[in-house]
Design a protein around this motif. Structure first.
Motif, PDB file in Angstrom:
ATOM      1  N   ARG A  45       0.824  -1.189   0.000  1.00  0.00           N
ATOM      2  CA  ARG A  45       0.000   0.000   0.000  1.00  0.00           C
ATOM      3  C   ARG A  45       0.871   1.257   0.000  1.00  0.00           C
ATOM      4  O   ARG A  45       1.901   1.299   0.677  1.00  0.00           O
ATOM      5  N   GLU A  46       0.429   2.248  -0.725  1.00  0.00           N
ATOM      6  CA  GLU A  46       1.202   3.473  -0.906  1.00  0.00           C
ATOM      7  C   GLU A  46       0.367   4.682  -0.498  1.00  0.00           C
ATOM      8  O   GLU A  46      -0.800   4.796  -0.877  1.00  0.00           O
ATOM      9  N   GLY A  47       0.942   5.560   0.256  1.00  0.00           N
ATOM     10  CA  GLY A  47       0.255   6.781   0.647  1.00  0.00           C
ATOM     11  C   GLY A  47       0.259   7.794  -0.479  1.00  0.00           C
ATOM     12  O   GLY A  47       1.275   7.975  -1.151  1.00  0.00           O
ATOM     13  N   ILE A  48      -0.860   8.447  -0.692  1.00  0.00           N
ATOM     14  CA  ILE A  48      -0.980   9.442  -1.763  1.00  0.00           C
ATOM     15  C   ILE A  48      -1.080  10.845  -1.192  1.00  0.00           C
ATOM     16  O   ILE A  48      -0.342  11.738  -1.600  1.00  0.00           O
ATOM     17  N   SER A  49      -2.004  11.051  -0.283  1.00  0.00           N
ATOM     18  CA  SER A  49      -2.244  12.407   0.196  1.00  0.00           C
ATOM     19  C   SER A  49      -2.870  12.380   1.576  1.00  0.00           C
ATOM     20  O   SER A  49      -3.415  11.373   2.022  1.00  0.00           O
ATOM     21  N   CYS A  50      -2.781  13.526   2.228  1.00  0.00           N
ATOM     22  CA  CYS A  50      -3.462  13.771   3.495  1.00  0.00           C
ATOM     23  C   CYS A  50      -4.074  15.154   3.418  1.00  0.00           C
ATOM     24  O   CYS A  50      -3.474  16.068   2.839  1.00  0.00           O
ATOM     25  N   ILE A  51      -5.222  15.309   4.028  1.00  0.00           N
ATOM     26  CA  ILE A  51      -5.804  16.641   4.129  1.00  0.00           C
ATOM     27  C   ILE A  51      -6.500  16.761   5.471  1.00  0.00           C
ATOM     28  O   ILE A  51      -7.339  15.937   5.841  1.00  0.00           O
ATOM     29  N   SER A  52      -6.091  17.780   6.211  1.00  0.00           N
ATOM     30  CA  SER A  52      -6.711  18.079   7.494  1.00  0.00           C
ATOM     31  C   SER A  52      -7.542  19.335   7.340  1.00  0.00           C
ATOM     32  O   SER A  52      -7.736  19.838   6.236  1.00  0.00           O
ATOM     33  N   SER A  53      -8.009  19.874   8.436  1.00  0.00           N
ATOM     34  CA  SER A  53      -8.786  21.099   8.370  1.00  0.00           C
ATOM     35  C   SER A  53      -7.913  22.298   8.024  1.00  0.00           C
ATOM     36  O   SER A  53      -8.430  23.322   7.580  1.00  0.00           O
ATOM     37  N   SER A  54      -6.592  22.143   8.171  1.00  0.00           N
ATOM     38  CA  SER A  54      -5.724  23.306   7.981  1.00  0.00           C
ATOM     39  C   SER A  54      -4.599  23.088   6.989  1.00  0.00           C
ATOM     40  O   SER A  54      -3.931  24.056   6.606  1.00  0.00           O
ATOM     41  N   SER A  55      -4.353  21.870   6.573  1.00  0.00           N
ATOM     42  CA  SER A  55      -3.223  21.647   5.674  1.00  0.00           C
ATOM     43  C   SER A  55      -3.466  20.415   4.809  1.00  0.00           C
ATOM     44  O   SER A  55      -4.351  19.604   5.085  1.00  0.00           O
ATOM     45  N   SER A  56      -2.659  20.314   3.782  1.00  0.00           N
ATOM     46  CA  SER A  56      -2.769  19.162   2.887  1.00  0.00           C
ATOM     47  C   SER A  56      -1.397  18.785   2.374  1.00  0.00           C
ATOM     48  O   SER A  56      -0.446  19.584   2.431  1.00  0.00           O
ATOM     49  N   TYR A  57      -1.320  17.582   1.886  1.00  0.00           N
ATOM     50  CA  TYR A  57      -0.052  17.032   1.411  1.00  0.00           C
ATOM     51  C   TYR A  57      -0.342  16.049   0.295  1.00  0.00           C
ATOM     52  O   TYR A  57      -1.304  15.291   0.359  1.00  0.00           O
ATOM     53  N   ASP A  97      -8.598   9.661  10.315  1.00  0.00           N
ATOM     54  CA  ASP A  97      -8.077   9.587  11.679  1.00  0.00           C
ATOM     55  C   ASP A  97      -8.231  10.957  12.324  1.00  0.00           C
ATOM     56  O   ASP A  97      -8.060  11.979  11.646  1.00  0.00           O
ATOM     57  N   LYS A  98      -8.533  10.967  13.621  1.00  0.00           N
ATOM     58  CA  LYS A  98      -8.684  12.249  14.314  1.00  0.00           C
ATOM     59  C   LYS A  98      -7.334  12.915  14.568  1.00  0.00           C
ATOM     60  O   LYS A  98      -7.285  14.127  14.806  1.00  0.00           O
ATOM     61  N   ASP A  99      -6.283  12.142  14.543  1.00  0.00           N
ATOM     62  CA  ASP A  99      -4.949  12.669  14.773  1.00  0.00           C
ATOM     63  C   ASP A  99      -4.283  12.914  13.422  1.00  0.00           C
ATOM     64  O   ASP A  99      -3.949  11.979  12.701  1.00  0.00           O
ATOM     65  N   ALA A 100      -4.090  14.173  13.086  1.00  0.00           N
ATOM     66  CA  ALA A 100      -3.519  14.506  11.784  1.00  0.00           C
ATOM     67  C   ALA A 100      -2.134  13.894  11.591  1.00  0.00           C
ATOM     68  O   ALA A 100      -1.775  13.486  10.480  1.00  0.00           O
ATOM     69  N   SER A 101      -1.377  13.795  12.649  1.00  0.00           N
ATOM     70  CA  SER A 101      -0.011  13.278  12.515  1.00  0.00           C
ATOM     71  C   SER A 101      -0.008  11.819  12.074  1.00  0.00           C
ATOM     72  O   SER A 101       0.951  11.356  11.459  1.00  0.00           O
ATOM     73  N   THR A 102      -1.077  11.098  12.357  1.00  0.00           N
ATOM     74  CA  THR A 102      -1.147   9.704  11.918  1.00  0.00           C
ATOM     75  C   THR A 102      -1.033   9.619  10.417  1.00  0.00           C
ATOM     76  O   THR A 102      -0.346   8.755   9.873  1.00  0.00           O
ATOM     77  N   CYS A 103      -1.718  10.523   9.734  1.00  0.00           N
ATOM     78  CA  CYS A 103      -1.663  10.513   8.276  1.00  0.00           C
ATOM     79  C   CYS A 103      -0.354  11.101   7.776  1.00  0.00           C
ATOM     80  O   CYS A 103       0.332  10.500   6.950  1.00  0.00           O
ATOM     81  N   PHE A 104      -0.034  12.273   8.263  1.00  0.00           N
ATOM     82  CA  PHE A 104       1.130  12.990   7.732  1.00  0.00           C
ATOM     83  C   PHE A 104       2.450  12.268   8.037  1.00  0.00           C
ATOM     84  O   PHE A 104       3.431  12.453   7.320  1.00  0.00           O
TER      85      PHE A 104
END
Length: 122
Positions: A45-57, A97-104
């Motif tokens: 599995r490969e990560g593509i993107s993350c988006i929170s209420s304040s930032s994206s990647y 996930d409620k914790d943004a760092s989990t994704c980022f």
């Protein structure tokens, strides 16, 4: 607890575009960071993107072709994919996930939707 449904996959020719959607129910996406992931046959599995209420990647390998956005009014996150290549063929998943760092930081997301298949023909 949030439930996620990914949609928008399909068959597209190389160079084409698709927009995937991740619709949430059971909770507002305002409280979650949403990640997009993909898994090609025989690959990890490969990560593509993350988006929170304040930032994206968006991952460097897809930056410039993929764009992530969220529509809080519709409780939906979109992944716009342009200039698709055969190597983009995979099952695409959204997760929350409620914790943004989990994704980022590449952790294990708490909630996952069923994937949607994207097939790019050459």
């Amino acid at each position: 607890q949030v439930q996620l449904v990914a949609s928008g996959g399909g068959l597209v020719q190389a160079g084409g575009s698709l927009t995937l959607s991740c619709a949430a129910s059971g909770s507002s996406l305002d409280h979650y960071t949403i990640g997009w992931f993909r898994q090609a046959p025989g690959k990890e599995r490969e990560g593509i993107s993350c988006i929170s209420s304040s930032s994206s990647y968006v991952a460097d390998s897809m930056k410039g072709r993929f764009t992530v956005s969220r529509d809080n009014a519709k409780n939906t996150v979109h992944l716009q994919m342009n200039s698709l290549k055969p190597e983009d063929t995979a099952v695409y998943y959204c997760a929350a996930d409620k914790d943004a760092s989990t994704c980022f930081w590449g952790g294990d997301m708490a909630y996952w939707g069923k994937g949607t298949l994207v097939t790019v023909s050459s």
